[in-house]
Motif scaffolding. Sequence first.
Motif, PDB file in Angstrom:
ATOM      1  N   LEU A  83      52.297  22.253  42.310  1.00 41.35           N
ATOM      2  CA  LEU A  83      52.730  23.548  42.915  1.00 41.35           C
ATOM      3  C   LEU A  83      52.046  24.653  42.014  1.00 41.35           C
ATOM      4  CD1 LEU A  83      54.311  24.827  45.235  1.00 41.35           C
ATOM      5  CD2 LEU A  83      56.270  24.704  43.838  1.00 41.35           C
ATOM      6  N   PHE A  84      50.873  24.922  42.194  1.00 40.30           N
ATOM      7  CA  PHE A  84      50.274  26.161  41.412  1.00 40.30           C
ATOM      8  C   PHE A  84      50.714  27.612  41.726  1.00 40.30           C
ATOM      9  CE2 PHE A  84      47.044  22.691  42.141  1.00 40.30           C
ATOM     10  CZ  PHE A  84      46.583  22.521  40.681  1.00 40.30           C
ATOM     11  N   ASP A  85      51.441  28.154  40.669  1.00 45.88           N
ATOM     12  CA  ASP A  85      51.807  29.470  40.642  1.00 45.88           C
ATOM     13  C   ASP A  85      51.353  30.339  39.603  1.00 45.88           C
ATOM     14  OD1 ASP A  85      53.565  31.664  40.043  1.00 45.88           O
ATOM     15  OD2 ASP A  85      55.607  30.384  39.572  1.00 45.88           O
ATOM     16  N   GLY A  86      50.466  31.363  40.197  1.00 46.97           N
ATOM     17  CA  GLY A  86      49.676  32.282  39.292  1.00 46.97           C
ATOM     18  C   GLY A  86      48.394  31.754  39.110  1.00 46.97           C
ATOM     19  N   TYR A  87      47.845  30.675  39.796  1.00 49.59           N
ATOM     20  CA  TYR A  87      46.667  30.319  39.561  1.00 49.59           C
ATOM     21  C   TYR A  87      46.171  29.627  40.912  1.00 49.59           C
ATOM     22  CZ  TYR A  87      42.405  28.062  37.462  1.00 49.59           C
ATOM     23  OH  TYR A  87      41.093  27.670  36.919  1.00 49.59           O
ATOM     24  N   PRO A  88      44.894  29.865  41.193  1.00 50.01           N
ATOM     25  CA  PRO A  88      43.850  30.745  40.685  1.00 50.01           C
ATOM     26  C   PRO A  88      44.231  32.308  41.046  1.00 50.01           C
ATOM     27  CG  PRO A  88      43.190  29.895  42.782  1.00 50.01           C
ATOM     28  CD  PRO A  88      44.547  29.211  42.612  1.00 50.01           C
ATOM     29  N   ARG A  89      43.809  33.145  40.184  1.00 52.13           N
ATOM     30  CA  ARG A  89      43.939  34.483  40.444  1.00 52.13           C
ATOM     31  C   ARG A  89      42.457  35.372  40.366  1.00 52.13           C
ATOM     32  NH1 ARG A  89      49.289  34.998  37.911  1.00 52.13           N
ATOM     33  NH2 ARG A  89      50.002  37.106  38.013  1.00 52.13           N
ATOM     34  N   THR A  90      41.600  34.516  40.250  1.00 51.21           N
ATOM     35  CA  THR A  90      40.143  35.258  40.708  1.00 51.21           C
ATOM     36  C   THR A  90      39.141  34.013  41.472  1.00 51.21           C
ATOM     37  OG1 THR A  90      39.239  34.165  38.666  1.00 51.21           O
ATOM     38  CG2 THR A  90      40.245  36.373  38.242  1.00 51.21           C
ATOM     39  N   ILE A  91      38.154  34.574  41.992  1.00 54.85           N
ATOM     40  CA  ILE A  91      37.318  33.598  42.803  1.00 54.85           C
ATOM     41  C   ILE A  91      36.811  32.688  41.770  1.00 54.85           C
ATOM     42  CG2 ILE A  91      35.191  33.518  43.890  1.00 54.85           C
ATOM     43  CD1 ILE A  91      37.064  34.562  45.911  1.00 54.85           C
ATOM     44  N   ARG A 146      48.432  45.935  36.826  1.00 56.21           N
ATOM     45  CA  ARG A 146      48.649  44.444  37.371  1.00 56.21           C
ATOM     46  C   ARG A 146      48.423  44.417  38.751  1.00 56.21           C
ATOM     47  NH1 ARG A 146      54.197  43.522  35.261  1.00 56.21           N
ATOM     48  NH2 ARG A 146      54.271  41.327  36.526  1.00 56.21           N
ATOM     49  N   TYR A 147      48.605  45.627  39.394  1.00 55.14           N
ATOM     50  CA  TYR A 147      48.673  45.766  41.072  1.00 55.14           C
ATOM     51  C   TYR A 147      47.005  45.950  40.967  1.00 55.14           C
ATOM     52  CZ  TYR A 147      53.067  45.183  42.635  1.00 55.14           C
ATOM     53  OH  TYR A 147      54.220  44.305  43.010  1.00 55.14           O
ATOM     54  N   GLN A 148      46.374  46.838  40.019  1.00 51.85           N
ATOM     55  CA  GLN A 148      44.808  46.955  40.388  1.00 51.85           C
ATOM     56  C   GLN A 148      44.113  45.714  40.187  1.00 51.85           C
ATOM     57  OE1 GLN A 148      44.079  50.523  38.257  1.00 51.85           O
ATOM     58  NE2 GLN A 148      41.737  50.060  38.571  1.00 51.85           N
ATOM     59  N   GLU A 149      44.690  44.829  38.966  1.00 50.72           N
ATOM     60  CA  GLU A 149      44.038  43.406  38.706  1.00 50.72           C
ATOM     61  C   GLU A 149      44.101  42.666  40.094  1.00 50.72           C
ATOM     62  OE1 GLU A 149      42.039  43.742  36.273  1.00 50.72           O
ATOM     63  OE2 GLU A 149      42.936  42.159  34.835  1.00 50.72           O
ATOM     64  N   TYR A 150      45.075  42.912  40.741  1.00 50.08           N
ATOM     65  CA  TYR A 150      45.456  42.125  41.948  1.00 50.08           C
ATOM     66  C   TYR A 150      44.548  42.435  43.086  1.00 50.08           C
ATOM     67  CZ  TYR A 150      47.524  40.069  46.229  1.00 50.08           C
ATOM     68  OH  TYR A 150      47.498  39.506  47.248  1.00 50.08           O
ATOM     69  N   ASN A 151      44.628  43.565  43.400  1.00 55.42           N
ATOM     70  CA  ASN A 151      43.926  44.279  44.166  1.00 55.42           C
ATOM     71  C   ASN A 151      42.251  44.222  44.267  1.00 55.42           C
ATOM     72  OD1 ASN A 151      45.822  45.133  45.813  1.00 55.42           O
ATOM     73  ND2 ASN A 151      45.921  47.061  44.608  1.00 55.42           N
ATOM     74  N   GLU A 152      41.698  44.257  42.960  1.00 56.22           N
ATOM     75  CA  GLU A 152      40.084  44.070  42.861  1.00 56.22           C
ATOM     76  C   GLU A 152      39.862  42.202  42.518  1.00 56.22           C
ATOM     77  OE1 GLU A 152      38.977  46.093  38.892  1.00 56.22           O
ATOM     78  OE2 GLU A 152      39.723  47.880  40.024  1.00 56.22           O
ATOM     79  N   LYS A 153      40.659  41.642  41.964  1.00 58.49           N
ATOM     80  CA  LYS A 153      40.280  40.232  41.471  1.00 58.49           C
ATOM     81  C   LYS A 153      40.814  39.032  42.282  1.00 58.49           C
ATOM     82  CE  LYS A 153      39.275  41.962  37.057  1.00 58.49           C
ATOM     83  NZ  LYS A 153      39.686  41.889  35.405  1.00 58.49           N
ATOM     84  N   THR A 154      42.210  39.419  42.572  1.00 60.22           N
ATOM     85  CA  THR A 154      42.935  38.056  43.257  1.00 60.22           C
ATOM     86  C   THR A 154      42.823  38.310  44.746  1.00 60.22           C
ATOM     87  OG1 THR A 154      44.466  38.130  41.326  1.00 60.22           O
ATOM     88  CG2 THR A 154      45.049  37.065  43.041  1.00 60.22           C
ATOM     89  N   ALA A 155      43.129  39.691  45.220  1.00 58.32           N
ATOM     90  CA  ALA A 155      43.035  39.679  46.799  1.00 58.32           C
ATOM     91  C   ALA A 155      42.054  39.069  47.376  1.00 58.32           C
ATOM     92  CB  ALA A 155      43.100  41.151  47.245  1.00 58.32           C
ATOM     93  N   PRO A 156      40.766  39.159  46.939  1.00 59.48           N
ATOM     94  CA  PRO A 156      39.758  38.250  47.690  1.00 59.48           C
ATOM     95  C   PRO A 156      39.909  36.806  47.857  1.00 59.48           C
ATOM     96  CG  PRO A 156      38.764  39.849  45.965  1.00 59.48           C
ATOM     97  CD  PRO A 156      40.274  39.798  45.737  1.00 59.48           C
ATOM     98  N   LEU A 157      40.571  36.396  47.332  1.00 57.28           N
ATOM     99  CA  LEU A 157      41.006  34.898  47.256  1.00 57.28           C
ATOM    100  C   LEU A 157      41.608  34.646  48.768  1.00 57.28           C
ATOM    101  CD1 LEU A 157      42.746  34.029  44.004  1.00 57.28           C
ATOM    102  CD2 LEU A 157      40.424  33.203  44.994  1.00 57.28           C
ATOM    103  N   MET A 158      42.344  35.621  49.494  1.00 54.35           N
ATOM    104  CA  MET A 158      42.719  35.416  50.853  1.00 54.35           C
ATOM    105  C   MET A 158      41.554  34.970  51.576  1.00 54.35           C
ATOM    106  SD  MET A 158      45.495  38.306  51.497  1.00 54.35           S
ATOM    107  CE  MET A 158      45.181  39.461  50.229  1.00 54.35           C
ATOM    108  N   ASN A 159      40.523  35.741  51.647  1.00 51.71           N
ATOM    109  CA  ASN A 159      39.203  35.240  52.185  1.00 51.71           C
ATOM    110  C   ASN A 159      38.903  33.923  52.021  1.00 51.71           C
ATOM    111  OD1 ASN A 159      38.147  36.663  54.306  1.00 51.71           O
ATOM    112  ND2 ASN A 159      37.482  38.266  52.999  1.00 51.71           N
TER     113      ASN A 159
END
Length: 190
Positions: A83-91, A146-159
């Motif tokens: 169960l990965f929690d907090g990974y991955p956070r970037t493409i 942290r939200y900015q990091e999320y929006n820039e780097k992590t949100a693209p993972l949804m796609n």
Amino acid sequence: MTNIVLFGKPGAGKGTQAEFLKEKYKLTHISTGDVFRFNLKNNTELGKQARIFMDAGDLVPDELTTKMLIDEVNKHPDTNGILFDGYPRTISQAEALDAFLTSIGSQVAATIALEADDEILVQRLLERGKTSGRVDDQDAEKIRNRYQEYNEKTAPLMNYYQEQGKFHAVNGIGSIAEITERVSKVIDNL
Ligand SMILES: Nc1ncnc2c1ncn2[C@@H]1O[C@H](COP(=O)(O)OP(=O)(O)O)[C@@H](O)[C@H]1O
């Protein structure tokens, strides 16, 4: 192996849900945030390298994080699944995870996102900061970062996971048990 990625913004409840899900499905829970905090506390070489990034609410560089993650997974060769929690956070982390899992004959089964509005989440984090001792939860500026990091780097993972047909969103507002139930439905249907 049934490997599940828990996905969500800071404060979305990944760690809380992981505690229940790991018991229910006999999974190995790996929280990169927890592993980093353990290393910080024990002042290991890894902790020393990660501290400046974490304290500022920045992501720790991919190379360092991925190496640590692979070391953690390798500690559990006989697991039912991770169960990965907090990974991955970037493409780049997601690609590294796919490559690593493929190399051990496995894959990500599903990515489950816990969704909640930003205002609710920021309040949760500030509340947690009062008791957790986490410096990154005590300061509105660091939380914003942290939200900015999320929006820039992590949100693209949804796609990234949607394109693989592996992305499942779950409403993250409700009681802990209700949310466990919603996540369980996704896992049971895999
Ligand atoms: N996959 C990752 N990549 C880079 N940095 C990470 C990762 N996971 C955790 N970290 C670092 O640890 C901090 C805390 O992680 P975590 O407890 O998962 O945060 P949150 O509660 O904000 O989701 C992050 O802000 C970041 O500095």
